[in-house]
Design an enzyme around this catalytic site. Structure first.
Site, mmCIF file in Angstrom:
data_model
loop_
_atom_site.group_PDB
_atom_site.id
_atom_site.type_symbol
_atom_site.label_atom_id
_atom_site.label_comp_id
_atom_site.label_asym_id
_atom_site.label_seq_id
_atom_site.Cartn_x
_atom_site.Cartn_y
_atom_site.Cartn_z
ATOM 1 N N ILE A 252 18.959 -34.878 70.511
ATOM 2 C CA ILE A 252 19.135 -36.258 70.037
ATOM 3 C C ILE A 252 20.370 -36.885 70.695
ATOM 4 N N ASP B 34 30.774 -30.830 73.931
ATOM 5 C CA ASP B 34 29.698 -29.896 73.562
ATOM 6 C C ASP B 34 30.082 -28.500 74.044
ATOM 7 N N PHE C 134 26.957 -35.176 66.373
ATOM 8 C CA PHE C 134 25.684 -34.438 66.369
ATOM 9 C C PHE C 134 25.896 -32.926 66.337
ATOM 10 N N LYS D 153 21.059 -25.864 63.884
ATOM 11 C CA LYS D 153 20.011 -26.584 63.151
ATOM 12 C C LYS D 153 18.748 -25.786 62.821
ATOM 13 N N SER E 19 20.115 -35.297 57.392
ATOM 14 C CA SER E 19 18.696 -34.947 57.480
ATOM 15 C C SER E 19 17.972 -35.320 56.194
ATOM 16 N N THR F 263 16.209 -33.510 54.725
ATOM 17 C CA THR F 263 16.184 -32.285 53.910
ATOM 18 C C THR F 263 17.030 -32.453 52.628
ATOM 19 N N TYR G 4 21.145 -24.146 56.063
ATOM 20 C CA TYR G 4 21.210 -25.319 56.956
ATOM 21 C C TYR G 4 21.229 -26.606 56.120
ATOM 22 N N LYS H 259 24.239 -29.713 55.472
ATOM 23 C CA LYS H 259 24.098 -31.176 55.638
ATOM 24 C C LYS H 259 24.540 -31.898 54.364
ATOM 25 N N TYR I 84 17.855 -38.279 59.265
ATOM 26 C CA TYR I 84 16.724 -38.284 60.185
ATOM 27 C C TYR I 84 15.507 -37.689 59.513
ATOM 28 N N ASN J 233 9.568 -25.679 65.104
ATOM 29 C CA ASN J 233 9.079 -27.012 64.714
ATOM 30 C C ASN J 233 7.735 -27.304 65.366
ATOM 31 N N ASP K 68 8.104 -25.265 52.431
ATOM 32 C CA ASP K 68 7.505 -26.523 52.903
ATOM 33 C C ASP K 68 7.015 -27.377 51.739
HETATM 34 P P1 NAD Z 1 20.605 -29.687 69.432
HETATM 35 O O1 NAD Z 1 20.803 -28.250 69.108
HETATM 36 O O2 NAD Z 1 19.682 -30.031 70.541
HETATM 37 O O3 NAD Z 1 22.022 -30.382 69.713
HETATM 38 C C1 NAD Z 1 23.213 -29.975 69.073
HETATM 39 C C2 NAD Z 1 24.269 -29.826 70.154
HETATM 40 O O4 NAD Z 1 25.495 -29.437 69.543
HETATM 41 C C3 NAD Z 1 23.929 -28.756 71.191
HETATM 42 O O5 NAD Z 1 24.058 -29.307 72.487
HETATM 43 C C4 NAD Z 1 24.963 -27.648 70.953
HETATM 44 O O6 NAD Z 1 25.302 -26.984 72.149
HETATM 45 C C5 NAD Z 1 26.102 -28.414 70.334
HETATM 46 N N1 NAD Z 1 26.970 -27.654 69.427
HETATM 47 C C6 NAD Z 1 26.600 -26.831 68.415
HETATM 48 N N2 NAD Z 1 27.682 -26.349 67.792
HETATM 49 C C7 NAD Z 1 28.764 -26.877 68.412
HETATM 50 C C8 NAD Z 1 30.161 -26.763 68.213
HETATM 51 N N3 NAD Z 1 30.672 -25.990 67.258
HETATM 52 N N4 NAD Z 1 30.995 -27.465 69.041
HETATM 53 C C9 NAD Z 1 30.489 -28.229 70.036
HETATM 54 N N5 NAD Z 1 29.172 -28.374 70.256
HETATM 55 C C10 NAD Z 1 28.321 -27.710 69.454
HETATM 56 O O7 NAD Z 1 20.128 -30.412 68.079
HETATM 57 P P2 NAD Z 1 19.540 -31.863 67.856
HETATM 58 O O8 NAD Z 1 18.098 -31.720 67.508
HETATM 59 O O9 NAD Z 1 19.930 -32.764 68.948
HETATM 60 O O10 NAD Z 1 20.290 -32.248 66.525
HETATM 61 C C11 NAD Z 1 21.508 -32.965 66.517
HETATM 62 C C12 NAD Z 1 22.021 -33.089 65.098
HETATM 63 O O11 NAD Z 1 21.024 -33.729 64.299
HETATM 64 C C13 NAD Z 1 22.306 -31.741 64.438
HETATM 65 O O12 NAD Z 1 23.464 -31.890 63.635
HETATM 66 C C14 NAD Z 1 21.092 -31.516 63.560
HETATM 67 O O13 NAD Z 1 21.377 -30.718 62.448
HETATM 68 C C15 NAD Z 1 20.746 -32.946 63.145
HETATM 69 N N6 NAD Z 1 19.325 -33.090 62.777
HETATM 70 C C16 NAD Z 1 18.366 -32.728 63.674
HETATM 71 C C17 NAD Z 1 17.023 -32.853 63.313
HETATM 72 C C18 NAD Z 1 15.935 -32.433 64.289
HETATM 73 O O14 NAD Z 1 14.782 -32.342 63.866
HETATM 74 N N7 NAD Z 1 16.207 -32.216 65.560
HETATM 75 C C19 NAD Z 1 16.672 -33.342 62.057
HETATM 76 C C20 NAD Z 1 17.683 -33.733 61.178
HETATM 77 C C21 NAD Z 1 19.022 -33.598 61.543
HETATM 78 C C1 UD1 Z 2 12.007 -28.598 59.404
HETATM 79 C C2 UD1 Z 2 13.042 -28.146 58.419
HETATM 80 C C3 UD1 Z 2 14.032 -29.266 58.177
HETATM 81 C C4 UD1 Z 2 14.672 -29.697 59.488
HETATM 82 C C5 UD1 Z 2 13.556 -30.093 60.465
HETATM 83 C C6 UD1 Z 2 14.105 -30.404 61.830
HETATM 84 C C7 UD1 Z 2 11.932 -26.463 57.026
HETATM 85 C C8 UD1 Z 2 11.408 -26.145 55.669
HETATM 86 N N1 UD1 Z 2 12.389 -27.719 57.191
HETATM 87 O O1 UD1 Z 2 11.340 -29.730 58.859
HETATM 88 O O2 UD1 Z 2 15.041 -28.838 57.295
HETATM 89 O O3 UD1 Z 2 15.536 -30.811 59.286
HETATM 90 O O4 UD1 Z 2 12.629 -29.000 60.609
HETATM 91 O O5 UD1 Z 2 14.653 -29.281 62.428
HETATM 92 O O6 UD1 Z 2 11.947 -25.618 57.911
HETATM 93 N N2 UD1 Z 2 3.951 -26.661 60.996
HETATM 94 C C9 UD1 Z 2 2.818 -25.920 61.262
HETATM 95 N N3 UD1 Z 2 2.899 -24.958 62.227
HETATM 96 C C10 UD1 Z 2 4.041 -24.717 62.944
HETATM 97 C C11 UD1 Z 2 5.188 -25.501 62.678
HETATM 98 C C12 UD1 Z 2 5.117 -26.460 61.674
HETATM 99 O O7 UD1 Z 2 1.775 -26.108 60.630
HETATM 100 O O8 UD1 Z 2 4.033 -23.812 63.807
HETATM 101 C C13 UD1 Z 2 3.876 -27.743 59.969
HETATM 102 C C14 UD1 Z 2 4.849 -27.572 58.813
HETATM 103 O O9 UD1 Z 2 4.261 -26.794 57.806
HETATM 104 C C15 UD1 Z 2 5.094 -29.041 58.416
HETATM 105 C C16 UD1 Z 2 4.976 -29.792 59.733
HETATM 106 O O10 UD1 Z 2 4.248 -28.951 60.604
HETATM 107 O O11 UD1 Z 2 4.068 -29.481 57.565
HETATM 108 C C17 UD1 Z 2 6.332 -30.121 60.362
HETATM 109 O O12 UD1 Z 2 7.097 -28.917 60.473
HETATM 110 P P1 UD1 Z 2 8.479 -28.866 61.261
HETATM 111 O O13 UD1 Z 2 8.328 -29.486 62.597
HETATM 112 O O14 UD1 Z 2 8.967 -27.449 61.206
HETATM 113 O O15 UD1 Z 2 9.441 -29.817 60.445
HETATM 114 P P2 UD1 Z 2 9.795 -29.810 58.860
HETATM 115 O O16 UD1 Z 2 9.254 -28.640 58.171
HETATM 116 O O17 UD1 Z 2 9.430 -31.139 58.312
#
Ligand code: NAD
Ligand code: UD1
Length: 332
Positions: free
Chosen positions: A12, A31, A80, A84, A124, A126, A149, A153, A177, A199, A295
């Protein structure tokens, strides 16, 4: 104007840096590359036509951050950086608390020392837990988190609220998000999960690319239209643009705001898989398996607050998300 982006080479973060550069902000990425790589900086430059500064370092290194803040005036931090992976957090809770919670405290202390009190934080959906009912809105009470996790948050959200209560000079935006997927249209940056993805979208793309054999759909007996889990998938570029709106609000006034960043539309696992197959022409073999622990049936946002206050809403649809995720996967 300069902005420090922690975790800026991640999924992100990298998309947000592209949008910041397009808006003429100077960007300093901090980073530690624990879940991303240095090459992303060059790719960001290729897209944006301008390079961000890159500092390899950890958010727990307070003196490094204080020095960064003293070297040049930095108006805000978009935070960020963090770990995660839900499953991994259950195995390694201390690592998650140390990285996410303690790391954020170090960053906040350095910001206080460096005189920068503007922050946009990656939270998140979550935090809504399983007690609230979708569409989730920001006024709902905090849910009960079910894994370390999620608890990190929620804890960071509380720390930031309490920090703001103690010192009203802070200006903070907590962004919740929903499910970010997709990749930049250029195919140059995207999500790079380490090992087997947890995911849905990265798993689907890797099955389509024949890196994995088949998708397991977790549960077909949820109380949803087709029995599979419903989520609010949002294109990562839309999400990145939401950060620019939040940043502008943070820079414009002090306060603490919470915003959902989602599309407001629920989409089932089967809908996503079918759309992916139609858009890309690739086959995604799947089988139904039992539910994954933790889930919930449905998770989608009430997006009215972000629309009203930030003037932001998601624009890209599921077809774009699938096409862009596939372009990224097939280039890798
Ligand atoms: P990502 O892992 O791709 O990016 C996180 C970055 O932070 C990485 O580049 C990693 O190297 C860096 N990092 C981790 N720990 C560090 C530290 N101690 N010091 C410096 N850098 C560090 O993850 P993302 O998907 O881009 O997510 C970004 C943020 O959004 C995270 O905080 C995550 O929890 C939050 N978030 C992500 C999602 C998702 O589905 N991707 C959903 C909700 C919230
Ligand atoms: C998950 C995390 C959430 C986190 C988010 C982004 C859990 C319980 N929740 O959300 O905390 O913020 O990822 O990192 O882990 N699915 C399948 N098969 C798969 C993978 C997923 O059927 O192989 C389904 C899941 O059951 C769900 C949907 O796809 O219904 C989305 O799953 P996923 O992408 O893992 O996201 P979340 O569970 O919503």
């Amino acid at each position: 104007m300069s902005v420090l982006v922690t975790g800026g080479t991640g999924f992100i973060g990298s998309h947000t840096v592209v949008e910041l550069l397009a808006k003429r902000y100077n960007v300093i990425i901090l980073d530690n590359l624990s879940n991303s790589c240095r090459e992303t900086v060059d790719r960001i430059e290729q897209i944006a036509g301008r390079a961000p500064q890159f500092v390899e370092g950890d958010i727990r290194d307070k003196s490094l951050i204080v020095n960064l803040l003293q070297d040049e005036p930095i108006e805000a931090v978009i935070h960020f950086a963090g770990l995660k992976a839900v499953g991994e957090s259950v195995q390694k809770p201390l690592e998650y608390y140390k990285n996410n919670v303690y790391g954020t405290i170090c960053l906040l202390e350095a910001m206080c020392a460096g005189g920068c009190k503007n922050m946009v934080f990656s939270s998140s959906a979550t935090v809504y837990g399983s007690e609230n009912r979708p569409p989730f809105n920001e006024a709902m009470p905090d849910g009960v988190t079910t894994n370390p996790y999620g608890t990190t948050k929620l804890t960071i959200e509380r720390i930031l609220r309490e920090l703001y209560i103690s010192d009203k000079d802070w200006s903070i935006s907590l962004l919740r998000y929903f499910n970010p997927i997709g990749a930049h249209k250029s195919g140059l940056i995207g999500e790079r999960p380490s090992g087997t993805p947890n995911n849905l979208m990265p798993y689907v793309s890797q099955v389509a690319a024949k890196k994995l054999k088949k998708l397991s759909i977790f549960g077909k007996d949820f109380d949803t239209a087709d029995g599979t889990g419903v989520r609010d998938y949002i294109h990562v570029v839309d999400l990145a643009k939401g950060h620019i709106h939040a940043l502008e609000r943070v820079l414009g006034n002090s306060g603490l705001d919470v915003f959902n960043l989602g599309t407001g539309k629920g989409c089932s696992v089967l809908e996503l898989v079918n759309t992916f197959q139609q858009v890309t022409g690739q086959k995604v073999p799947y089988s139904f398996e039992k539910r994954r622990e933790g889930d919930i049936a449905e998770c989608y946002a009430d997006t009215s607050l972000a629309k009203e206050v930030l003037g932001w809403q998601a624009e890209l649809g599921l077809e774009d998300m699938c096409a862009d995720a596939w372009r990224w996967e097939s280039r890798e």
